[in-house]
Scaffold this motif. Structure first.
Motif, PDB file in Angstrom:
ATOM      1  N   PHE A 119      69.891  27.499  -7.606  1.00  0.00           N
ATOM      2  CA  PHE A 119      70.718  28.214  -8.576  1.00  0.00           C
ATOM      3  C   PHE A 119      71.236  29.538  -8.013  1.00  0.00           C
ATOM      4  O   PHE A 119      72.352  29.959  -8.336  1.00  0.00           O
ATOM      5  N   SER A 120      70.453  30.189  -7.179  1.00  0.00           N
ATOM      6  CA  SER A 120      70.912  31.446  -6.585  1.00  0.00           C
ATOM      7  C   SER A 120      72.126  31.216  -5.689  1.00  0.00           C
ATOM      8  O   SER A 120      73.096  31.984  -5.724  1.00  0.00           O
ATOM      9  N   LYS A 121      72.073  30.168  -4.878  1.00  0.00           N
ATOM     10  CA  LYS A 121      73.208  29.858  -4.012  1.00  0.00           C
ATOM     11  C   LYS A 121      74.454  29.549  -4.835  1.00  0.00           C
ATOM     12  O   LYS A 121      75.568  30.014  -4.512  1.00  0.00           O
ATOM     13  N   LYS A 131      82.881  40.245  -7.355  1.00  0.00           N
ATOM     14  CA  LYS A 131      82.262  41.291  -6.540  1.00  0.00           C
ATOM     15  C   LYS A 131      81.159  42.025  -7.292  1.00  0.00           C
ATOM     16  O   LYS A 131      80.916  43.210  -7.055  1.00  0.00           O
ATOM     17  N   GLU A 132      80.465  41.311  -8.185  1.00  0.00           N
ATOM     18  CA  GLU A 132      79.330  41.909  -8.879  1.00  0.00           C
ATOM     19  C   GLU A 132      78.483  40.816  -9.520  1.00  0.00           C
ATOM     20  O   GLU A 132      78.956  39.717  -9.788  1.00  0.00           O
ATOM     21  N   GLY A 133      77.227  41.164  -9.752  1.00  0.00           N
ATOM     22  CA  GLY A 133      76.321  40.231 -10.400  1.00  0.00           C
ATOM     23  C   GLY A 133      74.883  40.636 -10.143  1.00  0.00           C
ATOM     24  O   GLY A 133      74.600  41.499  -9.308  1.00  0.00           O
ATOM     25  N   ALA A 134      73.980  40.019 -10.876  1.00  0.00           N
ATOM     26  CA  ALA A 134      72.558  40.298 -10.712  1.00  0.00           C
ATOM     27  C   ALA A 134      71.768  39.009 -10.817  1.00  0.00           C
ATOM     28  O   ALA A 134      72.030  38.180 -11.690  1.00  0.00           O
ATOM     29  N   ILE A 135      70.798  38.853  -9.928  1.00  0.00           N
ATOM     30  CA  ILE A 135      69.889  37.713  -9.941  1.00  0.00           C
ATOM     31  C   ILE A 135      68.472  38.260 -10.019  1.00  0.00           C
ATOM     32  O   ILE A 135      68.101  39.141  -9.223  1.00  0.00           O
ATOM     33  N   ILE A 136      67.699  37.759 -10.972  1.00  0.00           N
ATOM     34  CA  ILE A 136      66.312  38.193 -11.138  1.00  0.00           C
ATOM     35  C   ILE A 136      65.408  36.967 -11.021  1.00  0.00           C
ATOM     36  O   ILE A 136      65.563  36.002 -11.771  1.00  0.00           O
ATOM     37  N   ASN A 137      64.460  37.015 -10.107  1.00  0.00           N
ATOM     38  CA  ASN A 137      63.529  35.913  -9.888  1.00  0.00           C
ATOM     39  C   ASN A 137      62.161  36.265 -10.472  1.00  0.00           C
ATOM     40  O   ASN A 137      61.578  37.293 -10.116  1.00  0.00           O
ATOM     41  N   ILE A 138      61.658  35.412 -11.344  1.00  0.00           N
ATOM     42  CA  ILE A 138      60.367  35.648 -11.965  1.00  0.00           C
ATOM     43  C   ILE A 138      59.287  34.969 -11.115  1.00  0.00           C
ATOM     44  O   ILE A 138      59.226  33.739 -11.040  1.00  0.00           O
ATOM     45  N   SER A 161      59.512  36.435  -0.982  1.00  0.00           N
ATOM     46  CA  SER A 161      60.160  36.592   0.322  1.00  0.00           C
ATOM     47  C   SER A 161      61.643  36.255   0.243  1.00  0.00           C
ATOM     48  O   SER A 161      62.495  36.964   0.797  1.00  0.00           O
ATOM     49  N   PHE A 162      61.961  35.182  -0.451  1.00  0.00           N
ATOM     50  CA  PHE A 162      63.360  34.778  -0.629  1.00  0.00           C
ATOM     51  C   PHE A 162      64.169  35.860  -1.334  1.00  0.00           C
ATOM     52  O   PHE A 162      65.325  36.127  -0.980  1.00  0.00           O
ATOM     53  N   THR A 163      63.571  36.495  -2.327  1.00  0.00           N
ATOM     54  CA  THR A 163      64.259  37.551  -3.079  1.00  0.00           C
ATOM     55  C   THR A 163      64.745  38.649  -2.158  1.00  0.00           C
ATOM     56  O   THR A 163      65.893  39.101  -2.243  1.00  0.00           O
ATOM     57  N   GLU A 169      71.250  40.104   2.021  1.00  0.00           N
ATOM     58  CA  GLU A 169      72.419  39.332   2.449  1.00  0.00           C
ATOM     59  C   GLU A 169      73.628  39.549   1.549  1.00  0.00           C
ATOM     60  O   GLU A 169      74.773  39.585   2.030  1.00  0.00           O
ATOM     61  N   VAL A 170      73.412  39.721   0.250  1.00  0.00           N
ATOM     62  CA  VAL A 170      74.552  39.712  -0.687  1.00  0.00           C
ATOM     63  C   VAL A 170      74.838  41.055  -1.348  1.00  0.00           C
ATOM     64  O   VAL A 170      75.795  41.147  -2.120  1.00  0.00           O
ATOM     65  N   ILE A 171      74.054  42.073  -1.068  1.00  0.00           N
ATOM     66  CA  ILE A 171      74.346  43.366  -1.709  1.00  0.00           C
ATOM     67  C   ILE A 171      75.719  43.876  -1.286  1.00  0.00           C
ATOM     68  O   ILE A 171      76.409  44.553  -2.056  1.00  0.00           O
TER      69      ILE A 171
END
Length: 253
Positions: A119-121, A131-138, A161-163, A169-171
Motif C-alpha cells: 500500500f505504501s508503494k 507533492k505531498e502526503g503522509a504515511i503512518i505505519n502502526i 526498518s522499512f519506515t 527516499e520520498v521526503i
C-alpha cells in the motif's frame, strides 16, 4: 488543536475495530474523509452506521495481494486522491519459534508487513502527483525488543526498518513517512481485554510490574498520536517510529 485535516482523504487498513477504529474516529472528528478496509463485513457495517457519511468501507482480505491492488484502485477512483495512508492492519499467530510452522511466519509477514509495503508503494505513486502526503505505519514496541509472538515481532521489526528507509527516499517528494509503536493497549476487541477477563489477578500484576504509568493505554491515545503525525504540525518528523506505551518499552532509543 486544529490539525488542519478537514477534507483530507485518508485510507486506514484494519480500521473496523480496536486501534484502527479509534484512528478512523480521530480523523473523522478532524473533518477528514476516511476509507476503511477490513475483513469482517459486520464490523464494517457497524462502523459505517456509527460514523456516517464521512466513512466509506471496503470488505477485503488484506493479506491477498490482488485484493489489495483492487481496493486501492477503488478508493482512489472514489476519493479522487489520497492524502494520508495508515497501515494499521495486523495480527499474530503461532507460538515459540520452534513450535511454529514456517508458513505461519510467511502469513504474518504478508498481513503485517507486505501489506504495508504494497500500500505504501501504491500511495507514494498517488501522493507524488500532489507533492505531498503522509504515511503512518502502526508497528509495536515489540518490533524493537523481545516480547509477544515471534511471527508478529519479526514483521513489526521489519516495518520499523522499512519506515525509515521509505521516509528518507520520498521526503524529497513532499511525502512524510513515520510510525507509531503501541505498547499494551486495552480495548474491547483486543487480546489484553480477553486476558484480563480470564485472569484479572495475573494481568493486573503484569501492569503493575511492566508498565511504569500503572495502567493500560487506550486506543484513543494511540489515535491521537497518529493524527498528529499525519498533520502539518508534525512537518519536521520524518522516519521516526514513536513509542506510545506509558513507559513500557525497555528500549532507550
Amino acid at each position: 488543536m486544529d490539525l488542519n485535516l478537514k477534507d483530507k482523504k485518508v485510507f486506514v487498513t484494519g480500521g473496523s475495530k480496536g486501534i484502527g477504529k479509534a484512528i478512523v474516529e480521530a480523523f473523522v472528528s478532524e473533518g477528514a474523509r476516511v476509507a476503511v478496509a477490513a475483513r469482517t463485513e459486520e464490523d464494517l457495517s457497524l462502523l459505517k452506521d456509527e460514523l456516517g457519511k464521512r466513512v466509506t468501507v471496503y470488505q477485503v482480505d488484506l493479506s491477498d495481494v490482488d485484493e489489495r491492488g483492487s481496493v486501492f484502485k477503488k478508493i482512489v477512483k472514489e476519493f479522487g486522491a489520497l492524502d494520508v495512508l495508515i497501515n494499521n492492519v495486523g495480527g499474530s499467530n503461532g507460538g515459540s519459534v520452534m513450535e511454529t510452522e514456517l508458513v505461519l511466519f510467511k502469513e504474518a509477514m504478508e498481513l503485517n508487513f507486505y501489506s504495508a509495503v504494497h500500500f505504501s508503494k501504491l500511495a507514494v505513486q498517488e501522493m507524488k502527483k500532489k507533492k505531498e502526503g503522509a504515511i503512518i505505519n502502526i508497528s509495536s514496541i515489540f518490533g524493537r525488543e523481545s516480547g509477544g509472538k515471534p511471527t508478529y515481532n519479526s514483521a513489526k521489526s521489519a516495518m520499523i526498518s522499512f519506515t525509515k528507509s521509505l521516509a528518507d527516499e520520498v521526503i524529497k517528494d513532499g511525502i512524510r513517512v513515520n510510525g507509531v509503536a503501541p505498547g499494551a493497549i486495552l480495548h474491547p476487541s483486543g487480546n489484553w481485554q480477553k486476558r484480563l477477563d480470564e485472569n484479572p489477578e495475573k494481568i493486573n500484576a503484569f501492569v503493575e510490574k511492566e508498565i511504569p504509568a500503572g495502567r493500560f493505554g487506550t486506543a484513543e491515545e494511540v489515535a491521537n498520536v497518529v493524527a498528529f503525525l499525519a498533520s502539518g504540525k508534525a512537518s519536521w518528523i520524518v522516519g521516526a517510529t514513536v513509542n506510545v506505551d506509558g513507559g513500557q518499552s525497555r528500549s532507550n532509543f
